[in-house]
Design an enzyme around this catalytic site. Sequence first.
Site, mmCIF file in Angstrom:
data_model
loop_
_atom_site.group_PDB
_atom_site.id
_atom_site.type_symbol
_atom_site.label_atom_id
_atom_site.label_comp_id
_atom_site.label_asym_id
_atom_site.label_seq_id
_atom_site.Cartn_x
_atom_site.Cartn_y
_atom_site.Cartn_z
ATOM 1 N N HIS A 180 0.813 -1.204 0.000
ATOM 2 C CA HIS A 180 0.000 0.000 0.000
ATOM 3 C C HIS A 180 0.855 1.267 0.000
ATOM 4 O O HIS A 180 0.516 2.256 -0.660
ATOM 5 C CB HIS A 180 -0.914 -0.004 1.234
ATOM 6 C CG HIS A 180 -1.865 1.137 1.287
ATOM 7 N ND1 HIS A 180 -2.968 1.247 0.469
ATOM 8 C CD2 HIS A 180 -1.876 2.247 2.081
ATOM 9 C CE1 HIS A 180 -3.617 2.366 0.749
ATOM 10 N NE2 HIS A 180 -2.983 2.985 1.719
ATOM 11 N N TYR A 216 4.493 0.408 -2.954
ATOM 12 C CA TYR A 216 4.255 0.047 -4.359
ATOM 13 C C TYR A 216 5.288 -0.960 -4.858
ATOM 14 O O TYR A 216 5.815 -0.842 -5.964
ATOM 15 C CB TYR A 216 4.274 1.289 -5.244
ATOM 16 C CG TYR A 216 3.116 2.244 -5.061
ATOM 17 C CD1 TYR A 216 2.170 2.056 -4.060
ATOM 18 C CD2 TYR A 216 2.962 3.344 -5.888
ATOM 19 C CE1 TYR A 216 1.106 2.925 -3.894
ATOM 20 C CE2 TYR A 216 1.899 4.225 -5.738
ATOM 21 C CZ TYR A 216 0.973 4.009 -4.734
ATOM 22 O OH TYR A 216 -0.081 4.864 -4.571
ATOM 23 N N SER A 236 -7.709 5.401 -2.906
ATOM 24 C CA SER A 236 -8.639 4.283 -2.743
ATOM 25 C C SER A 236 -8.856 4.028 -1.254
ATOM 26 O O SER A 236 -7.959 4.246 -0.444
ATOM 27 C CB SER A 236 -8.082 3.019 -3.406
ATOM 28 O OG SER A 236 -6.857 2.635 -2.795
ATOM 29 N N HIS A 237 -10.050 3.569 -0.924
ATOM 30 C CA HIS A 237 -10.337 3.111 0.431
ATOM 31 C C HIS A 237 -11.180 1.845 0.317
ATOM 32 O O HIS A 237 -12.317 1.782 0.775
ATOM 33 C CB HIS A 237 -11.046 4.199 1.239
ATOM 34 C CG HIS A 237 -10.312 4.539 2.503
ATOM 35 N ND1 HIS A 237 -10.940 4.807 3.690
ATOM 36 C CD2 HIS A 237 -8.993 4.622 2.773
ATOM 37 C CE1 HIS A 237 -10.038 5.063 4.627
ATOM 38 N NE2 HIS A 237 -8.849 4.951 4.099
ATOM 39 N N ASN A 238 -10.572 0.844 -0.306
ATOM 40 C CA ASN A 238 -11.311 -0.345 -0.715
ATOM 41 C C ASN A 238 -11.581 -1.314 0.431
ATOM 42 O O ASN A 238 -12.728 -1.629 0.747
ATOM 43 C CB ASN A 238 -10.557 -1.058 -1.833
ATOM 44 C CG ASN A 238 -10.317 -0.155 -3.034
ATOM 45 O OD1 ASN A 238 -11.068 0.797 -3.257
ATOM 46 N ND2 ASN A 238 -9.280 -0.431 -3.801
ATOM 47 N N ASP A 258 -0.338 15.295 5.237
ATOM 48 C CA ASP A 258 -1.476 14.825 6.010
ATOM 49 C C ASP A 258 -1.154 13.462 6.605
ATOM 50 O O ASP A 258 -0.311 12.727 6.099
ATOM 51 C CB ASP A 258 -2.731 14.770 5.134
ATOM 52 C CG ASP A 258 -2.944 13.414 4.494
ATOM 53 O OD1 ASP A 258 -2.144 13.059 3.604
ATOM 54 O OD2 ASP A 258 -3.888 12.716 4.875
ATOM 55 N N GLU A 284 -4.024 5.560 12.747
ATOM 56 C CA GLU A 284 -4.445 6.344 11.588
ATOM 57 C C GLU A 284 -5.688 7.169 11.899
ATOM 58 O O GLU A 284 -6.586 7.318 11.071
ATOM 59 C CB GLU A 284 -4.656 5.424 10.387
ATOM 60 C CG GLU A 284 -3.367 4.744 9.936
ATOM 61 C CD GLU A 284 -3.525 3.867 8.709
ATOM 62 O OE1 GLU A 284 -4.598 3.906 8.070
ATOM 63 O OE2 GLU A 284 -2.573 3.141 8.374
ATOM 64 N N GLY A 299 -1.267 9.558 -8.803
ATOM 65 C CA GLY A 299 -2.220 8.466 -8.716
ATOM 66 C C GLY A 299 -2.041 7.629 -7.478
ATOM 67 O O GLY A 299 -1.380 8.021 -6.504
ATOM 68 N N ASN A 300 -2.629 6.470 -7.528
ATOM 69 C CA ASN A 300 -2.654 5.558 -6.396
ATOM 70 C C ASN A 300 -2.719 4.147 -6.955
ATOM 71 O O ASN A 300 -3.281 3.910 -8.025
ATOM 72 C CB ASN A 300 -3.891 5.854 -5.532
ATOM 73 C CG ASN A 300 -4.046 4.890 -4.379
ATOM 74 O OD1 ASN A 300 -3.278 4.918 -3.423
ATOM 75 N ND2 ASN A 300 -5.041 4.013 -4.466
ATOM 76 N N SER A 304 -3.759 0.194 -5.728
ATOM 77 C CA SER A 304 -4.387 -0.659 -4.718
ATOM 78 C C SER A 304 -4.394 -2.088 -5.229
ATOM 79 O O SER A 304 -5.151 -2.420 -6.154
ATOM 80 C CB SER A 304 -5.819 -0.183 -4.426
ATOM 81 O OG SER A 304 -6.456 -1.053 -3.516
#
Length: 749
Positions: free
Chosen positions: A34, A37, A80-82, A256, A300, A547-548, A550
């Site tokens: 996560h 990468y 993403s917050h899958n 953040d 978190e 980008g991100n 996941s």
Amino acid sequence: MSLSDQDHDLVTAELGREPTPAEAALFENLWSEHCAYRSSRPLLSAFESEGEDVVVGPGDDAAVVALPDGDTYITLGIESHNHPSYVDPFDGAATGVGGIVRDTLSMGAYPIALADSLYFGDFDREHSRYLFEGVVEGISHYGNCIGVPTVTGSVAFHDDYEGNPLVNVSCIGLIDDPDRLVTAEAQEPGSKLVLVGNATGRDGLGGASFASEDLAEDAETEDRPAVQVGDPYTEKLLIEANEALIDEGLIESARDLGAAGLGGATSELVAKGSLGAHIELERVHQREPNMNALEILLAESQERMAYEVKPDNVDRVAEIADRYDLGCSVIGEVTEGNYVCEFDGETVVDAPAEFLGDGAPFNDLDSVEPSQPERDLPETDLADAFEAVVGSPNTASKRWVYRQYDHEVQVRTATPPGDDAAILAIREARAERSSADGSSSAEQSSADHSSGQSPREDGESRETGTGLAYSAGADPNWTDTAPYDGARAVALENATNVAAKGATPLTAVNCLNGGNPEKPDVYGGFKGIVDGLADMCAELDVPVVGGNVSLYNDSNAGPIPPTPTLALVGTKDGYDAPPAALSGEGELLVVNDRALASDTAPGLGGSEYLAQHGGSDGFPTLPDDRAAFVETLADVADHEATRAVHDASHGGLAVTLAEMVSESAGADVAIEGDASEAELLFHEQPGRVVIETADADAVAAAFEGVAPVERVGAADDSGTLSLSVGDTALDYDASEISDLRSVIERELE
């Protein structure tokens, strides 16, 4: 999870000793898929991320791009917050919104728009609807409470998301003065590290590692502690406080607190500046008693920001935090040494910051290229097929979703949700940032923010004259059928959405979702979507600036389809755009449809038609001269004779025409070609549009040598779609079509 033997050996060799428990946990999270990468980064160099308008590219909390006037910047990010959204759909989705908004704040920007792309299992399943309702509620609650409009996005249903839904959220921010830009790179030793926002609790512990493993059968109960709990009202205060801090030039750098919590944010901040830090963890303001070092380091908890602040400015930062009822802790300082954390006088972490952030080795994984489907088409009745496709939850109206989102807050949304792309009016504020008593204008305008006005507009504002078009989404049917070609189609469709509103594509970010990369067939499909998206964006001259990724979106139900969500923005002069709905006054043209313009049999692969009726086929061949088509379409959409423009993709021409009809405007259309009636009506070749125009000759002339233009009928005031396809005639009035397209509302209300 725990450190693998290989990673443990690398860490031990670098440190020259066994890692402490806190160090081991920190490495475990920061070296997780996560955060690091490890499986995807070797592939990401395929994306072209540079351009003359790109100010900050990949690697920061959000990308920064200059608008045409050169003095106004936007930020663009996606997350993403899958896994959290499967375990707790409301909080998982809500905190996904909160996280991407704080990524925007950390660049010195004010958040002005959100887009959400959501993917669930079959709509007929009760569990899928439970997740769907919870996620939409979480997004709407958080976004509405913080006063950031959700203006566009997508929703898709596919059986393979049943055990692992996807929640991808992107955000646009506005920087109206280049001097307000902040990055996540620590600037100089001796600066203080200041934590502002909510108190730290035990929620979200191990969230980064949780996001880097397959979902277990008991995830909804066992992994609940790894899901964060959001507080949008505190986030709203944090947005305003951040504005005040930026107004007064008090911030040197910012990050953040997201994945891996305080440890992740602060170590990444100093690592980017090739520096170190000394942090005293007991100084962190906490909401729960007896928290230990590891919990403080990795929790978190939401609504928190880490700032680098010069020593002389620390007291003023604390005053502003107090004004907005936010906690504030001076937790340490930037150094030239290692990243060091102490707890009650004991050193619990002492490691090079760059090794923490970038020391994880990449994974060398096997891949198998996906096979191409054979042609096996069903026999169907065209009327039955029309009703099944137009009434599918995938192609039906998403009004139930977007009516829960406040898209009018901040008074920027010129084209609202439900169209091909949203249009935002970009406005700047003049530099009236301080009053006579020295308080910042952001502080003064807190009440205005609460009522929905945009920041700093208590003073005189200036129109930039720039409209910003915003489109986001993907189609899992496409990329499940053909990962490479489907991903190319996703990029082309988003660019077409923007151009259909008269805007020229400017830049994009992506969220690349895949299953377990250790499975060669899954990794092969993931490589396909990366290469396909990268190739089409390069062809369209759209830099992908961030980008991100996941991965490990896998469960007992199997892997998800490879899903390349793209969020793309474009610019235009002014804020007006042609609607997707017919006016009832013009001739109807279909532009760039290979099936109508040649004897080519279009592939039905990836279509909703096959999803409804079974069968298989190859993915449609994309049209030629794609970049020229997008450029020309943007010009034609703004032509004075253009009455309506609508992208033709999901559900084919059947859905496109059905969406354009209303109670006051109908159409009489004839579709002819060498392909079968089902192919003509339902194939989903992207890069097509239906245009209603009062000057068909001008449209044909504009596209000459670029794309074929077919005259297929005319709009009228009948409120009826009269459609002939080959030898078959279909007639539906607007109320019948509306009833077909209201399946989601009927089932959920």
